[in-house]
Design a protein around this motif. Structure first.
Motif, PDB file in Angstrom:
ATOM      1  N   ALA A 157     -66.561 -16.795 -79.062  1.00 13.91           N
ATOM      2  CA  ALA A 157     -68.003 -16.942 -79.288  1.00 13.91           C
ATOM      3  C   ALA A 157     -68.299 -17.213 -80.765  1.00 13.91           C
ATOM      4  N   GLY A 158     -67.594 -16.510 -81.651  1.00 11.17           N
ATOM      5  CA  GLY A 158     -67.762 -16.779 -83.087  1.00 11.17           C
ATOM      6  C   GLY A 158     -67.340 -18.184 -83.458  1.00 11.17           C
ATOM      7  N   ALA A 159     -66.241 -18.668 -82.856  1.00  4.60           N
ATOM      8  CA  ALA A 159     -65.807 -20.040 -83.116  1.00  4.60           C
ATOM      9  C   ALA A 159     -66.830 -21.053 -82.601  1.00  4.60           C
ATOM     10  N   ALA A 160     -67.481 -20.732 -81.465  1.00  5.86           N
ATOM     11  CA  ALA A 160     -68.524 -21.630 -80.939  1.00  5.86           C
ATOM     12  C   ALA A 160     -69.712 -21.704 -81.892  1.00  5.86           C
ATOM     13  N   ILE A 161     -70.101 -20.555 -82.459  1.00  7.84           N
ATOM     14  CA  ILE A 161     -71.192 -20.562 -83.444  1.00  7.84           C
ATOM     15  C   ILE A 161     -70.787 -21.350 -84.686  1.00  7.84           C
ATOM     16  N   ASN A 162     -69.545 -21.157 -85.097  1.00  8.90           N
ATOM     17  CA  ASN A 162     -69.041 -21.911 -86.244  1.00  8.90           C
ATOM     18  C   ASN A 162     -69.046 -23.409 -85.958  1.00  8.90           C
ATOM     19  N   PHE A 163     -68.684 -23.771 -84.738  1.00 10.48           N
ATOM     20  CA  PHE A 163     -68.694 -25.176 -84.339  1.00 10.48           C
ATOM     21  C   PHE A 163     -70.110 -25.744 -84.376  1.00 10.48           C
ATOM     22  N   THR A 164     -71.084 -24.943 -83.958  1.00 12.29           N
ATOM     23  CA  THR A 164     -72.480 -25.404 -83.971  1.00 12.29           C
ATOM     24  C   THR A 164     -72.970 -25.628 -85.395  1.00 12.29           C
ATOM     25  N   LEU A 165     -72.502 -24.818 -86.338  1.00  9.44           N
ATOM     26  CA  LEU A 165     -72.951 -24.952 -87.716  1.00  9.44           C
ATOM     27  C   LEU A 165     -72.467 -26.238 -88.370  1.00  9.44           C
ATOM     28  N   ILE A 166     -71.265 -26.699 -88.014  1.00  8.14           N
ATOM     29  CA  ILE A 166     -70.689 -27.829 -88.743  1.00  8.14           C
ATOM     30  C   ILE A 166     -70.628 -29.111 -87.927  1.00  8.14           C
ATOM     31  N   ALA A 167     -70.941 -29.047 -86.618  1.00  2.00           N
ATOM     32  CA  ALA A 167     -70.827 -30.261 -85.804  1.00  2.00           C
ATOM     33  C   ALA A 167     -71.863 -31.307 -86.211  1.00  2.00           C
ATOM     34  N   ARG A 168     -73.081 -30.867 -86.468  1.00  4.47           N
ATOM     35  CA  ARG A 168     -74.135 -31.827 -86.802  1.00  4.47           C
ATOM     36  C   ARG A 168     -73.914 -32.494 -88.157  1.00  4.47           C
ATOM     37  N   PRO A 169     -73.562 -31.744 -89.218  1.00  5.79           N
ATOM     38  CA  PRO A 169     -73.280 -32.447 -90.491  1.00  5.79           C
ATOM     39  C   PRO A 169     -72.053 -33.354 -90.408  1.00  5.79           C
ATOM     40  N   MET A 170     -71.066 -32.981 -89.578  1.00  6.48           N
ATOM     41  CA  MET A 170     -69.891 -33.834 -89.444  1.00  6.48           C
ATOM     42  C   MET A 170     -70.249 -35.185 -88.849  1.00  6.48           C
ATOM     43  N   ALA A 171     -71.303 -35.221 -88.033  1.00  5.19           N
ATOM     44  CA  ALA A 171     -71.742 -36.509 -87.472  1.00  5.19           C
ATOM     45  C   ALA A 171     -72.220 -37.448 -88.568  1.00  5.19           C
ATOM     46  N   GLU A 172     -72.798 -36.910 -89.642  1.00  7.89           N
ATOM     47  CA  GLU A 172     -73.213 -37.744 -90.768  1.00  7.89           C
ATOM     48  C   GLU A 172     -72.034 -38.209 -91.599  1.00  7.89           C
ATOM     49  N   MET A 173     -70.943 -37.447 -91.558  1.00  9.40           N
ATOM     50  CA  MET A 173     -69.776 -37.801 -92.369  1.00  9.40           C
ATOM     51  C   MET A 173     -68.869 -38.803 -91.680  1.00  9.40           C
ATOM     52  N   VAL A 174     -68.596 -38.604 -90.389  1.00  7.76           N
ATOM     53  CA  VAL A 174     -67.660 -39.481 -89.676  1.00  7.76           C
ATOM     54  C   VAL A 174     -68.375 -40.442 -88.735  1.00  7.76           C
ATOM     55  N   GLY A 175     -69.691 -40.334 -88.621  1.00 10.57           N
ATOM     56  CA  GLY A 175     -70.432 -41.240 -87.757  1.00 10.57           C
ATOM     57  C   GLY A 175     -70.736 -40.611 -86.416  1.00 10.57           C
ATOM     58  N   GLY A 176     -71.997 -40.636 -86.033  1.00 18.46           N
ATOM     59  CA  GLY A 176     -72.390 -40.014 -84.785  1.00 18.46           C
ATOM     60  C   GLY A 176     -72.179 -40.885 -83.574  1.00 18.46           C
ATOM     61  N   THR A 177     -71.904 -42.182 -83.772  1.00 16.53           N
ATOM     62  CA  THR A 177     -71.722 -43.094 -82.638  1.00 16.53           C
ATOM     63  C   THR A 177     -70.257 -43.396 -82.359  1.00 16.53           C
ATOM     64  N   SER A 178     -69.354 -42.773 -83.106  1.00 14.50           N
ATOM     65  CA  SER A 178     -67.928 -43.020 -82.903  1.00 14.50           C
ATOM     66  C   SER A 178     -67.392 -42.060 -81.843  1.00 14.50           C
ATOM     67  N   PHE A 179     -66.557 -42.587 -80.956  1.00 10.63           N
ATOM     68  CA  PHE A 179     -66.007 -41.793 -79.859  1.00 10.63           C
ATOM     69  C   PHE A 179     -64.491 -41.952 -79.822  1.00 10.63           C
ATOM     70  N   ILE A 180     -63.825 -40.922 -79.448  1.00  6.89           N
ATOM     71  CA  ILE A 180     -62.383 -40.932 -79.145  1.00  6.89           C
ATOM     72  C   ILE A 180     -62.257 -40.533 -77.686  1.00  6.89           C
ATOM     73  N   GLY A 181     -62.060 -41.529 -76.851  1.00  2.00           N
ATOM     74  CA  GLY A 181     -62.085 -41.276 -75.427  1.00  2.00           C
ATOM     75  C   GLY A 181     -63.517 -41.032 -74.988  1.00  2.00           C
ATOM     76  N   SER A 182     -63.748 -39.895 -74.347  1.00  2.00           N
ATOM     77  CA  SER A 182     -65.092 -39.528 -73.923  1.00  2.00           C
ATOM     78  C   SER A 182     -65.718 -38.468 -74.825  1.00  2.00           C
ATOM     79  N   PHE A 183     -65.080 -38.170 -75.954  1.00  2.00           N
ATOM     80  CA  PHE A 183     -65.574 -37.151 -76.869  1.00  2.00           C
ATOM     81  C   PHE A 183     -65.997 -37.797 -78.178  1.00  2.00           C
ATOM     82  N   ARG A 184     -67.026 -37.200 -78.780  1.00  2.00           N
ATOM     83  CA  ARG A 184     -67.484 -37.707 -80.068  1.00  2.00           C
ATOM     84  C   ARG A 184     -66.488 -37.341 -81.161  1.00  2.00           C
ATOM     85  N   THR A 185     -66.343 -38.267 -82.099  1.00  2.13           N
ATOM     86  CA  THR A 185     -65.412 -38.028 -83.206  1.00  2.13           C
ATOM     87  C   THR A 185     -65.879 -36.861 -84.067  1.00  2.13           C
ATOM     88  N   ALA A 186     -67.198 -36.700 -84.214  1.00  2.00           N
ATOM     89  CA  ALA A 186     -67.716 -35.589 -85.025  1.00  2.00           C
ATOM     90  C   ALA A 186     -67.349 -34.246 -84.407  1.00  2.00           C
TER      91      ALA A 186
END
Length: 494
Positions: free
Chosen positions: A254-283
Protein backbone atom coordinates in the motif's frame (compact mmCIF):
# COMPACT_ATOMS: atom_id res chain seq x y z
CA UNK A 1 -33.80 -46.06 -39.74
CA UNK A 2 -31.79 -49.04 -38.50
CA UNK A 3 -34.32 -49.73 -35.71
CA UNK A 4 -37.19 -49.59 -38.18
CA UNK A 5 -35.49 -52.16 -40.35
CA UNK A 6 -35.04 -54.46 -37.35
CA UNK A 7 -38.70 -54.22 -36.44
CA UNK A 8 -39.61 -55.15 -40.04
CA UNK A 9 -38.37 -58.76 -39.84
CA UNK A 10 -42.04 -59.81 -39.35
CA UNK A 11 -45.24 -58.14 -40.52
CA UNK A 12 -45.99 -57.28 -36.92
CA UNK A 13 -43.57 -54.85 -35.24
CA UNK A 14 -44.59 -55.95 -31.74
CA UNK A 15 -43.75 -59.54 -32.52
CA UNK A 16 -40.46 -58.42 -34.03
CA UNK A 17 -39.64 -56.55 -30.83
CA UNK A 18 -40.47 -59.59 -28.69
CA UNK A 19 -38.29 -61.82 -30.86
CA UNK A 20 -35.40 -59.37 -30.70
CA UNK A 21 -35.75 -59.01 -26.95
CA UNK A 22 -35.79 -62.78 -26.51
CA UNK A 23 -32.67 -63.18 -28.62
CA UNK A 24 -30.93 -60.46 -26.63
CA UNK A 25 -31.85 -62.10 -23.31
CA UNK A 26 -30.63 -65.49 -24.57
CA UNK A 27 -27.35 -63.96 -25.77
CA UNK A 28 -26.84 -62.21 -22.46
CA UNK A 29 -27.64 -65.44 -20.57
CA UNK A 30 -25.06 -67.49 -22.44
CA UNK A 31 -22.45 -64.68 -22.07
CA UNK A 32 -23.26 -64.23 -18.41
CA UNK A 33 -20.19 -65.96 -16.94
CA UNK A 34 -17.80 -64.25 -19.36
CA UNK A 35 -19.42 -60.88 -18.71
CA UNK A 36 -19.14 -61.35 -14.95
CA UNK A 37 -15.48 -62.23 -15.32
CA UNK A 38 -14.88 -59.19 -17.50
CA UNK A 39 -16.68 -56.90 -15.07
CA UNK A 40 -14.77 -58.38 -12.16
CA UNK A 41 -11.45 -58.09 -13.99
CA UNK A 42 -12.08 -54.46 -14.94
CA UNK A 43 -13.16 -53.41 -11.45
CA UNK A 44 -10.28 -55.34 -9.86
CA UNK A 45 -7.81 -53.68 -12.20
CA UNK A 46 -9.25 -50.23 -11.53
CA UNK A 47 -9.40 -50.83 -7.79
CA UNK A 48 -5.83 -52.11 -7.66
CA UNK A 49 -4.63 -49.21 -9.78
CA UNK A 50 -6.36 -46.70 -7.53
CA UNK A 51 -4.93 -48.38 -4.44
CA UNK A 52 -1.46 -48.34 -6.00
CA UNK A 53 -1.92 -44.65 -6.77
CA UNK A 54 -3.10 -44.09 -3.20
CA UNK A 55 -0.03 -45.82 -1.77
CA UNK A 56 2.23 -43.90 -4.16
CA UNK A 57 0.68 -40.62 -3.05
CA UNK A 58 0.97 -41.70 0.60
CA UNK A 59 4.66 -42.47 0.14
CA UNK A 60 5.12 -39.12 -1.58
CA UNK A 61 3.33 -37.46 1.31
CA UNK A 62 5.66 -39.20 3.77
CA UNK A 63 8.72 -38.05 1.82
CA UNK A 64 7.34 -34.51 1.64
CA UNK A 65 6.64 -34.57 5.38
CA UNK A 66 10.18 -35.78 6.06
CA UNK A 67 11.58 -33.08 3.79
CA UNK A 68 9.42 -30.42 5.41
CA UNK A 69 10.58 -31.66 8.81
CA UNK A 70 14.21 -31.34 7.73
CA UNK A 71 13.60 -27.83 6.39
CA UNK A 72 11.86 -26.82 9.62
CA UNK A 73 14.63 -28.19 11.80
CA UNK A 74 17.34 -26.66 9.61
CA UNK A 75 15.68 -23.24 9.65
CA UNK A 76 15.07 -23.53 13.40
CA UNK A 77 18.69 -24.48 14.05
CA UNK A 78 19.93 -21.59 11.95
CA UNK A 79 17.66 -19.08 13.71
CA UNK A 80 18.55 -20.49 17.12
CA UNK A 81 22.27 -20.32 16.31
CA UNK A 82 21.88 -16.65 15.46
CA UNK A 83 20.02 -16.01 18.72
CA UNK A 84 22.60 -17.89 20.80
CA UNK A 85 25.42 -16.11 19.00
CA UNK A 86 23.83 -12.75 19.75
CA UNK A 87 23.35 -13.71 23.42
CA UNK A 88 27.00 -14.75 23.70
CA UNK A 89 28.06 -11.46 22.12
CA UNK A 90 25.93 -9.55 24.62
CA UNK A 91 27.34 -11.54 27.55
CA UNK A 92 30.85 -11.00 26.22
CA UNK A 93 30.30 -7.26 25.88
CA UNK A 94 28.82 -7.05 29.36
CA UNK A 95 31.65 -9.02 30.95
CA UNK A 96 34.24 -7.09 28.96
CA UNK A 97 32.77 -3.80 30.11
CA UNK A 98 32.59 -4.96 33.71
CA UNK A 99 36.10 -6.41 33.69
CA UNK A 100 37.50 -3.26 32.14
CA UNK A 101 36.12 -1.31 35.13
CA UNK A 102 37.18 -3.94 37.63
CA UNK A 103 40.68 -2.44 38.40
CA UNK A 104 39.14 0.95 39.14
CA UNK A 105 36.42 -0.74 41.18
CA UNK A 106 38.97 -2.79 43.12
CA UNK A 107 41.12 0.25 43.80
CA UNK A 108 38.13 2.26 45.02
CA UNK A 109 37.06 -0.58 47.31
CA UNK A 110 40.61 -0.98 48.67
CA UNK A 111 40.99 2.73 49.36
CA UNK A 112 37.63 2.88 51.09
CA UNK A 113 38.44 -0.15 53.22
CA UNK A 114 41.85 1.29 54.16
CA UNK A 115 40.29 4.60 55.20
CA UNK A 116 37.66 2.79 57.22
CA UNK A 117 40.35 0.74 58.98
CA UNK A 118 42.37 3.85 59.80
CA UNK A 119 39.34 5.68 61.14
CA UNK A 120 38.32 2.60 63.10
CA UNK A 121 41.74 2.40 64.74
CA UNK A 122 41.56 6.08 65.64
CA UNK A 123 38.07 5.62 67.05
CA UNK A 124 39.08 2.85 69.45
CA UNK A 125 38.00 3.67 73.03
CA UNK A 126 41.16 3.38 75.18
CA UNK A 127 40.16 2.83 78.84
CA UNK A 128 41.85 5.25 81.31
CA UNK A 129 44.45 3.93 83.66
CA UNK A 130 43.38 3.14 87.19
CA UNK A 131 44.40 5.98 89.56
CA UNK A 132 46.80 5.33 92.47
CA UNK A 133 44.50 7.03 94.96
CA UNK A 134 43.16 3.77 96.29
CA UNK A 135 46.43 2.66 97.90
CA UNK A 136 47.17 6.16 99.17
CA UNK A 137 43.76 6.44 100.83
CA UNK A 138 44.23 3.01 102.42
CA UNK A 139 47.57 4.05 103.94
CA UNK A 140 46.21 7.35 105.20
CA UNK A 141 43.15 5.66 106.65
CA UNK A 142 45.44 3.60 108.88
CA UNK A 143 46.94 6.81 110.41
CA UNK A 144 45.59 8.41 113.51
CA UNK A 145 43.70 11.62 113.44
CA UNK A 146 46.37 13.07 115.63
CA UNK A 147 48.92 12.60 112.92
CA UNK A 148 46.93 14.84 110.45
CA UNK A 149 45.06 12.08 108.61
CA UNK A 150 41.79 14.05 108.40
CA UNK A 151 43.34 17.06 106.62
CA UNK A 152 45.13 14.81 104.21
CA UNK A 153 41.88 13.05 103.35
CA UNK A 154 40.15 16.36 102.68
CA UNK A 155 42.97 17.42 100.38
CA UNK A 156 42.77 14.08 98.59
CA UNK A 157 38.98 14.48 98.18
CA UNK A 158 39.39 17.88 96.59
CA UNK A 159 42.12 16.61 94.29
CA UNK A 160 39.96 13.63 93.29
CA UNK A 161 36.95 15.84 92.47
CA UNK A 162 39.16 18.08 90.35
CA UNK A 163 40.73 15.07 88.64
CA UNK A 164 37.31 13.58 88.01
CA UNK A 165 36.11 16.76 86.33
CA UNK A 166 39.21 16.89 84.15
CA UNK A 167 38.84 13.18 83.25
CA UNK A 168 35.20 13.70 82.27
CA UNK A 169 36.13 16.62 80.05
CA UNK A 170 38.85 14.57 78.39
CA UNK A 171 36.43 11.68 77.94
CA UNK A 172 33.79 13.88 76.34
CA UNK A 173 36.38 15.37 74.01
CA UNK A 174 37.66 11.91 73.00
CA UNK A 175 34.08 10.65 72.43
CA UNK A 176 33.36 13.65 70.19
CA UNK A 177 36.50 12.91 68.16
CA UNK A 178 35.46 9.25 67.83
CA UNK A 179 31.96 10.23 66.69
CA UNK A 180 33.49 12.60 64.15
CA UNK A 181 35.66 9.77 62.82
CA UNK A 182 32.63 7.49 62.60
CA UNK A 183 30.73 10.17 60.65
CA UNK A 184 33.69 10.39 58.28
CA UNK A 185 33.38 6.62 57.70
CA UNK A 186 29.75 6.89 56.47
CA UNK A 187 30.54 8.14 52.90
CA UNK A 188 33.01 5.32 52.47
CA UNK A 189 30.39 2.82 53.62
CA UNK A 190 27.85 4.27 51.17
CA UNK A 191 30.40 4.19 48.37
CA UNK A 192 31.17 0.55 49.11
CA UNK A 193 27.45 -0.25 49.21
CA UNK A 194 26.84 1.43 45.83
CA UNK A 195 29.82 -0.34 44.31
CA UNK A 196 28.68 -3.70 45.60
CA UNK A 197 25.18 -2.92 44.31
CA UNK A 198 26.57 -2.32 40.82
CA UNK A 199 28.55 -5.53 41.05
CA UNK A 200 25.43 -7.41 42.18
CA UNK A 201 23.42 -5.92 39.31
CA UNK A 202 26.05 -6.93 36.76
CA UNK A 203 26.25 -10.43 38.19
CA UNK A 204 22.46 -10.80 38.13
CA UNK A 205 22.38 -9.61 34.51
CA UNK A 206 25.00 -12.19 33.57
CA UNK A 207 23.08 -14.90 35.43
CA UNK A 208 19.83 -13.97 33.64
CA UNK A 209 21.57 -14.09 30.29
CA UNK A 210 23.10 -17.43 31.28
CA UNK A 211 19.61 -18.78 32.01
CA UNK A 212 18.39 -17.46 28.65
CA UNK A 213 21.31 -19.11 26.89
CA UNK A 214 20.58 -22.37 28.72
CA UNK A 215 16.97 -22.25 27.53
CA UNK A 216 18.02 -21.53 23.95
CA UNK A 217 20.60 -24.30 24.10
CA UNK A 218 17.96 -26.74 25.36
CA UNK A 219 15.69 -25.81 22.45
CA UNK A 220 18.63 -26.12 20.07
CA UNK A 221 19.41 -29.57 21.47
CA UNK A 222 15.78 -30.60 20.90
CA UNK A 223 16.05 -29.42 17.30
CA UNK A 224 19.29 -31.33 16.76
CA UNK A 225 17.65 -34.48 18.14
CA UNK A 226 14.63 -33.86 15.91
CA UNK A 227 11.99 -34.20 18.62
CA UNK A 228 8.33 -33.87 17.69
CA UNK A 229 7.77 -31.10 20.22
CA UNK A 230 10.39 -28.91 18.56
CA UNK A 231 8.89 -29.61 15.12
CA UNK A 232 5.40 -28.68 16.35
CA UNK A 233 6.68 -25.43 17.87
CA UNK A 234 8.55 -24.55 14.67
CA UNK A 235 5.49 -25.32 12.52
CA UNK A 236 3.20 -23.07 14.55
CA UNK A 237 5.85 -20.35 14.63
CA UNK A 238 6.27 -20.55 10.85
CA UNK A 239 2.52 -20.16 10.33
CA UNK A 240 2.45 -17.13 12.64
CA UNK A 241 5.49 -15.59 10.94
CA UNK A 242 3.95 -16.22 7.52
CA UNK A 243 0.69 -14.41 8.25
CA UNK A 244 2.36 -11.56 10.13
CA UNK A 245 4.96 -11.00 7.40
CA UNK A 246 2.23 -11.22 4.74
CA UNK A 247 0.29 -8.51 6.58
CA UNK A 248 3.37 -6.28 6.81
CA UNK A 249 4.12 -6.84 3.12
CA UNK A 250 0.54 -5.87 2.28
CA UNK A 251 1.03 -2.62 4.22
CA UNK A 252 4.32 -2.07 2.38
CA UNK A 253 2.54 -2.69 -0.94
CA UNK A 254 0.00 0.00 0.00
CA UNK A 255 2.87 2.38 0.77
CA UNK A 256 4.47 1.55 -2.58
CA UNK A 257 1.13 2.28 -4.30
CA UNK A 258 1.00 5.71 -2.64
CA UNK A 259 4.59 6.30 -3.66
CA UNK A 260 3.69 5.31 -7.21
CA UNK A 261 0.80 7.80 -7.22
CA UNK A 262 3.12 10.61 -6.12
CA UNK A 263 5.63 10.17 -8.94
CA UNK A 264 3.59 8.68 -11.81
CA UNK A 265 2.11 11.99 -12.94
CA UNK A 266 5.39 13.99 -13.01
CA UNK A 267 7.09 11.09 -14.79
CA UNK A 268 4.57 11.52 -17.61
CA UNK A 269 5.99 15.02 -18.17
CA UNK A 270 9.53 13.66 -18.22
CA UNK A 271 9.19 10.60 -20.47
CA UNK A 272 6.01 11.57 -22.32
CA UNK A 273 2.44 10.75 -21.46
CA UNK A 274 1.58 9.33 -24.89
CA UNK A 275 4.40 6.79 -25.05
CA UNK A 276 3.48 3.14 -24.49
CA UNK A 277 5.43 -0.08 -24.03
CA UNK A 278 3.01 -2.76 -25.01
CA UNK A 279 -0.28 -1.93 -23.32
CA UNK A 280 1.33 0.02 -20.45
CA UNK A 281 2.32 3.65 -20.33
CA UNK A 282 6.03 4.36 -20.28
CA UNK A 283 5.56 6.83 -17.41
CA UNK A 284 3.95 4.14 -15.22
CA UNK A 285 6.73 1.68 -16.02
CA UNK A 286 9.40 4.31 -15.24
CA UNK A 287 7.75 5.13 -11.88
CA UNK A 288 7.50 1.43 -11.05
CA UNK A 289 11.16 0.91 -11.95
CA UNK A 290 12.18 3.75 -9.63
CA UNK A 291 10.24 2.17 -6.75
CA UNK A 292 11.72 -1.26 -7.47
CA UNK A 293 15.24 0.20 -7.53
CA UNK A 294 14.61 1.86 -4.17
CA UNK A 295 13.39 -1.40 -2.67
CA UNK A 296 16.44 -3.20 -4.11
CA UNK A 297 18.82 -0.63 -2.65
CA UNK A 298 17.07 -0.95 0.70
CA UNK A 299 17.41 -4.71 0.52
CA UNK A 300 21.12 -4.46 -0.24
CA UNK A 301 21.54 -1.95 2.59
CA UNK A 302 19.91 -4.37 5.04
CA UNK A 303 22.14 -7.16 3.75
CA UNK A 304 25.22 -4.97 4.20
CA UNK A 305 24.15 -4.24 7.77
CA UNK A 306 23.70 -8.02 8.28
CA UNK A 307 20.16 -7.49 9.48
CA UNK A 308 18.89 -9.89 6.81
CA UNK A 309 20.63 -12.87 5.20
CA UNK A 310 18.92 -13.43 1.90
CA UNK A 311 22.17 -13.19 -0.08
CA UNK A 312 25.04 -15.19 1.45
CA UNK A 313 27.50 -13.53 -0.95
CA UNK A 314 26.98 -10.14 0.69
CA UNK A 315 27.24 -11.59 4.19
CA UNK A 316 30.51 -13.30 3.24
CA UNK A 317 32.17 -10.04 2.14
CA UNK A 318 34.94 -8.55 4.22
CA UNK A 319 34.05 -5.81 6.66
CA UNK A 320 35.81 -3.18 4.58
CA UNK A 321 34.02 -4.14 1.36
CA UNK A 322 30.73 -4.45 3.21
CA UNK A 323 31.07 -0.93 4.63
CA UNK A 324 31.81 0.41 1.17
CA UNK A 325 28.75 -1.32 -0.22
CA UNK A 326 26.71 0.07 2.66
CA UNK A 327 27.84 3.61 1.89
CA UNK A 328 27.16 3.24 -1.85
CA UNK A 329 23.66 1.80 -1.38
CA UNK A 330 22.77 4.46 1.19
CA UNK A 331 23.99 7.20 -1.15
CA UNK A 332 21.93 5.81 -4.04
CA UNK A 333 18.90 5.51 -1.79
CA UNK A 334 19.36 9.12 -0.62
CA UNK A 335 19.58 10.35 -4.22
CA UNK A 336 16.45 8.41 -5.19
CA UNK A 337 14.58 9.84 -2.19
CA UNK A 338 15.67 13.35 -3.18
CA UNK A 339 14.49 12.75 -6.75
CA UNK A 340 11.12 11.58 -5.45
CA UNK A 341 10.81 14.70 -3.30
CA UNK A 342 11.45 16.82 -6.39
CA UNK A 343 8.88 14.84 -8.39
CA UNK A 344 6.33 15.32 -5.60
CA UNK A 345 6.92 19.09 -5.75
CA UNK A 346 6.60 18.97 -9.53
CA UNK A 347 3.29 17.14 -9.15
CA UNK A 348 1.84 19.97 -7.05
CA UNK A 349 3.06 22.56 -9.56
CA UNK A 350 1.46 20.65 -12.43
CA UNK A 351 -1.78 20.39 -10.51
CA UNK A 352 -1.91 24.16 -9.98
CA UNK A 353 -1.16 24.77 -13.65
CA UNK A 354 -3.99 22.45 -14.67
CA UNK A 355 -6.40 24.22 -12.34
CA UNK A 356 -5.41 27.61 -13.75
CA UNK A 357 -5.75 26.34 -17.33
CA UNK A 358 -9.19 24.90 -16.61
CA UNK A 359 -10.36 28.21 -15.11
CA UNK A 360 -9.05 30.09 -18.15
CA UNK A 361 -10.82 27.74 -20.58
CA UNK A 362 -14.08 28.08 -18.66
CA UNK A 363 -13.74 31.87 -18.92
CA UNK A 364 -14.65 32.49 -15.33
CA UNK A 365 -13.08 35.92 -15.34
CA UNK A 366 -12.36 35.62 -11.64
CA UNK A 367 -9.12 37.01 -10.32
CA UNK A 368 -6.83 34.21 -9.22
CA UNK A 369 -6.61 33.92 -5.47
CA UNK A 370 -3.32 32.72 -4.12
CA UNK A 371 -3.72 30.06 -1.45
CA UNK A 372 -1.63 31.11 1.53
CA UNK A 373 -1.56 27.54 2.92
CA UNK A 374 -0.49 25.82 -0.29
CA UNK A 375 3.00 25.30 1.08
CA UNK A 376 1.63 22.88 3.69
CA UNK A 377 0.38 20.36 1.12
CA UNK A 378 3.50 20.85 -0.98
CA UNK A 379 5.78 20.24 2.01
CA UNK A 380 3.71 17.20 3.04
CA UNK A 381 3.99 15.66 -0.44
CA UNK A 382 7.71 16.35 -0.60
CA UNK A 383 8.15 14.84 2.86
CA UNK A 384 6.23 11.72 1.87
CA UNK A 385 8.25 11.43 -1.32
CA UNK A 386 11.48 11.65 0.69
CA UNK A 387 10.49 9.39 3.62
CA UNK A 388 8.67 6.57 1.78
CA UNK A 389 11.84 5.22 0.06
CA UNK A 390 13.55 4.88 3.45
CA UNK A 391 10.41 3.31 4.93
CA UNK A 392 10.33 0.78 2.09
CA UNK A 393 13.89 -0.16 3.03
CA UNK A 394 12.59 -2.10 6.02
CA UNK A 395 10.50 -4.31 3.72
CA UNK A 396 13.55 -6.57 3.59
CA UNK A 397 12.90 -7.83 7.13
CA UNK A 398 9.33 -9.16 6.58
CA UNK A 399 10.36 -10.29 3.09
CA UNK A 400 13.04 -12.57 4.54
CA UNK A 401 10.59 -13.94 7.10
CA UNK A 402 7.96 -14.45 4.40
CA UNK A 403 10.39 -16.31 2.11
CA UNK A 404 11.62 -18.61 4.86
CA UNK A 405 8.15 -19.35 6.23
CA UNK A 406 6.69 -19.79 2.74
CA UNK A 407 8.62 -23.04 2.31
CA UNK A 408 7.08 -24.46 5.44
CA UNK A 409 3.57 -23.26 4.59
CA UNK A 410 3.78 -24.69 1.07
CA UNK A 411 5.06 -27.96 2.52
CA UNK A 412 2.16 -28.15 4.96
CA UNK A 413 -0.32 -27.37 2.18
CA UNK A 414 1.29 -30.02 -0.03
CA UNK A 415 1.11 -32.56 2.78
CA UNK A 416 -2.55 -31.82 3.36
CA UNK A 417 -3.38 -32.01 -0.36
CA UNK A 418 -1.52 -35.28 -0.86
CA UNK A 419 -3.12 -36.76 2.24
CA UNK A 420 -6.59 -35.81 0.98
CA UNK A 421 -5.77 -37.15 -2.50
CA UNK A 422 -4.54 -40.43 -1.03
CA UNK A 423 -7.75 -40.76 0.97
CA UNK A 424 -9.92 -40.07 -2.09
CA UNK A 425 -8.00 -42.60 -4.20
CA UNK A 426 -8.26 -45.19 -1.46
CA UNK A 427 -12.00 -44.62 -1.13
CA UNK A 428 -12.51 -44.97 -4.88
CA UNK A 429 -10.23 -48.03 -4.98
CA UNK A 430 -12.23 -49.76 -2.27
CA UNK A 431 -15.46 -48.61 -3.88
CA UNK A 432 -14.56 -50.38 -7.14
CA UNK A 433 -15.33 -53.72 -5.48
CA UNK A 434 -18.87 -52.63 -4.72
CA UNK A 435 -19.20 -51.08 -8.16
CA UNK A 436 -18.26 -54.45 -9.71
CA UNK A 437 -20.85 -56.26 -7.59
CA UNK A 438 -23.46 -53.65 -8.55
CA UNK A 439 -22.59 -54.04 -12.25
CA UNK A 440 -23.03 -57.82 -12.02
CA UNK A 441 -26.42 -57.38 -10.37
CA UNK A 442 -27.49 -54.88 -13.01
CA UNK A 443 -26.31 -57.30 -15.71
CA UNK A 444 -28.41 -60.10 -14.18
CA UNK A 445 -31.50 -57.91 -13.84
CA UNK A 446 -32.82 -58.49 -17.44
CA UNK A 447 -32.03 -62.22 -17.06
CA UNK A 448 -34.34 -62.90 -14.14
CA UNK A 449 -36.61 -65.18 -16.25
CA UNK A 450 -33.83 -67.51 -17.55
CA UNK A 451 -32.18 -67.55 -14.15
CA UNK A 452 -35.48 -68.45 -12.47
CA UNK A 453 -36.09 -71.22 -15.00
CA UNK A 454 -32.55 -72.52 -14.46
CA UNK A 455 -33.02 -72.64 -10.70
CA UNK A 456 -36.37 -74.47 -11.03
CA UNK A 457 -34.99 -77.04 -13.49
CA UNK A 458 -31.94 -77.64 -11.30
CA UNK A 459 -34.21 -78.15 -8.27
CA UNK A 460 -36.60 -80.60 -10.03
CA UNK A 461 -33.78 -82.73 -11.45
CA UNK A 462 -32.07 -82.98 -8.04
CA UNK A 463 -28.89 -81.56 -9.47
CA UNK A 464 -26.59 -79.92 -6.97
CA UNK A 465 -26.74 -76.23 -7.36
CA UNK A 466 -23.63 -74.45 -8.32
CA UNK A 467 -21.76 -72.86 -5.51
CA UNK A 468 -22.14 -69.12 -5.63
CA UNK A 469 -19.10 -67.38 -6.85
CA UNK A 470 -17.20 -65.53 -4.15
CA UNK A 471 -18.16 -61.98 -3.83
CA UNK A 472 -15.57 -59.36 -4.59
CA UNK A 473 -15.46 -58.55 -0.89
CA UNK A 474 -14.47 -62.19 -0.19
CA UNK A 475 -11.83 -62.15 -2.87
CA UNK A 476 -10.35 -58.95 -1.62
CA UNK A 477 -10.45 -60.27 1.93
CA UNK A 478 -7.44 -62.32 0.93
CA UNK A 479 -4.07 -60.74 1.58
CA UNK A 480 -3.26 -58.35 -1.20
CA UNK A 481 0.51 -58.09 -1.78
CA UNK A 482 0.10 -54.52 -2.96
CA UNK A 483 -1.60 -53.63 0.32
CA UNK A 484 0.67 -55.84 2.41
CA UNK A 485 3.98 -54.36 1.27
CA UNK A 486 3.34 -50.79 2.53
CA UNK A 487 2.02 -52.24 5.78
CA UNK A 488 5.24 -54.20 6.28
CA UNK A 489 7.25 -51.08 5.46
CA UNK A 490 5.32 -49.04 8.03
CA UNK A 491 5.77 -51.74 10.68
CA UNK A 492 9.50 -51.95 9.96
CA UNK A 493 9.80 -48.14 10.12
CA UNK A 494 7.95 -47.98 13.45
Amino acid sequence: MYMRSLLAITPWPALSAVILLTLLVVALYFARRTAHQAIRAITDALGRGLRLASHAVARGEERLAARNREVLLSAGREAKERIVEREFVRVGDSIRKDLSNYPTLHRALSESIVRIEEDQEKAVDVPPEAPGWVQAVKVIANLDAKNGGTEILEDIHKSMVRAHSEAMDEYRKASGERHALLRKMMPDWRRIQETLGRVNKNVESVLERALTIDRHMQEYDDMVKGEDRAVAILSSSSLVYFFVSALVLAVAAAGAAINFTLIARPMAEMVGGTSFIGSFRTADIAALVIIMVEISMGLFLMESLRITRLFPVISALSDKMRRRMMAVTFLILLLMASIEAGLAYMREVLLQDELATSAMLRGDGVTEVVNQHLWITTAAQMGMGFILPFALTFVAIPLETFVHSLRTVLGLLGIGFMRALSLVLRVFGNGMRHIGTLAERIYDLPLFVPLWIESRVAGNNGMPQLQPQPEPEQEHARVDPVMEEPRRLREARS
